[in-house]
Design a protein around this motif. Sequence first.
Motif, mmCIF file in Angstrom:
data_model
loop_
_atom_site.group_PDB
_atom_site.id
_atom_site.type_symbol
_atom_site.label_atom_id
_atom_site.label_comp_id
_atom_site.label_asym_id
_atom_site.label_seq_id
_atom_site.Cartn_x
_atom_site.Cartn_y
_atom_site.Cartn_z
ATOM 1 N N LEU A 48 0.813 -1.214 0.000
ATOM 2 C CA LEU A 48 0.000 0.000 0.000
ATOM 3 C C LEU A 48 0.854 1.274 0.000
ATOM 4 O O LEU A 48 0.539 2.212 -0.742
ATOM 5 C CB LEU A 48 -0.948 -0.014 1.209
ATOM 6 C CG LEU A 48 -1.936 1.144 1.295
ATOM 7 C CD1 LEU A 48 -2.804 1.215 0.046
ATOM 8 C CD2 LEU A 48 -2.803 1.029 2.546
ATOM 9 N N ASN A 67 -0.933 -9.444 -1.169
ATOM 10 C CA ASN A 67 -2.272 -9.030 -1.624
ATOM 11 C C ASN A 67 -3.125 -10.219 -2.064
ATOM 12 O O ASN A 67 -4.351 -10.171 -1.958
ATOM 13 C CB ASN A 67 -2.141 -8.043 -2.787
ATOM 14 C CG ASN A 67 -1.587 -6.706 -2.341
ATOM 15 O OD1 ASN A 67 -1.914 -6.229 -1.254
ATOM 16 N ND2 ASN A 67 -0.735 -6.104 -3.154
ATOM 17 N N ASN A 250 -7.389 0.300 -1.450
ATOM 18 C CA ASN A 250 -6.210 -0.502 -1.752
ATOM 19 C C ASN A 250 -6.337 -1.092 -3.148
ATOM 20 O O ASN A 250 -7.026 -2.097 -3.362
ATOM 21 C CB ASN A 250 -6.066 -1.621 -0.715
ATOM 22 C CG ASN A 250 -4.690 -2.247 -0.750
ATOM 23 O OD1 ASN A 250 -4.020 -2.230 -1.781
ATOM 24 N ND2 ASN A 250 -4.267 -2.784 0.368
#
Length: 288
Positions: A48, A67, A250
Amino acid sequence: MTAVSVTAPSNRRRVPATTVVLHTLLIVGGLAMVFPFIWMILTSLKTLPQLLAEPLSLLPDPLTGENYPEALSAMPFGRAYLNSVYIAGLIIAGTLVTASMAGYAFARIPFRGSKALFIGFLATQMIPKQVTLVPFYLLMSRLGWVDSHLALIVPAMLANPFAVFLMRQFVLSLPKELDEAATCDGAGPVRTFFAVVLPNLRPGLSALAIIVALDTWNNFLFPLVLLNSTELFTVPLLLAGFEGQHGGVNYGLVMAASAVSTVPVLILFVIAQKRILNSMATSGLGGR
């Protein structure tokens, strides 16, 4: 005595300037088409802070795969994958049956008005899906199929003008002598179709199966309108919901989820792209 120099003929062939320009344009166009996919993969491998950094870098530093498990655990992707796979499987099986039979009828069985009927049926392919959305929803509502996979499966396997057109072209490419030989042996149209024509349609059927699979997997509009329950969602529909929940925070999670949903389609296309292109070329050679 005077020395004589002999120059060996050059084996290099001069490439025409038009070929160089054409190849350059194709390379640039290919890179432009591939770049969004590369951007998606690279973004999915960023943290991020890297996504919020300015200036934004193309390459992730360091690489991270965190992720992917977070995206897969955030929503029921397994259920959505299962829904998409079995919906696509049923639509493929049904389309192969109906399209091959309809294509054989239009190509080999003469009846009054067959040409006008085929043109009219094929013309429905030109109608945008958005135009038919409201009457289609009302029809499905009358049948009680709203919020059910039946609304996605049954109409798709019964009415696919492109599939019928493709099968008709493949049947036309077969020699009529096959049908005539079967008729001389006492076979009727049904037996001729199943015993003679259908086995020779395997290349076309396999290509059609791949095309229908790609189209069904990417279908978003009709599942969006017809499905309400999360457990019935397909992969594109679930992905849209995932973007609504996480897209503003995100992008790494969104890109990871998008990459996971794209992988099956990408693998299928890479494996079958030659067969798809051959089917397109073959279906157009008849010119009938």
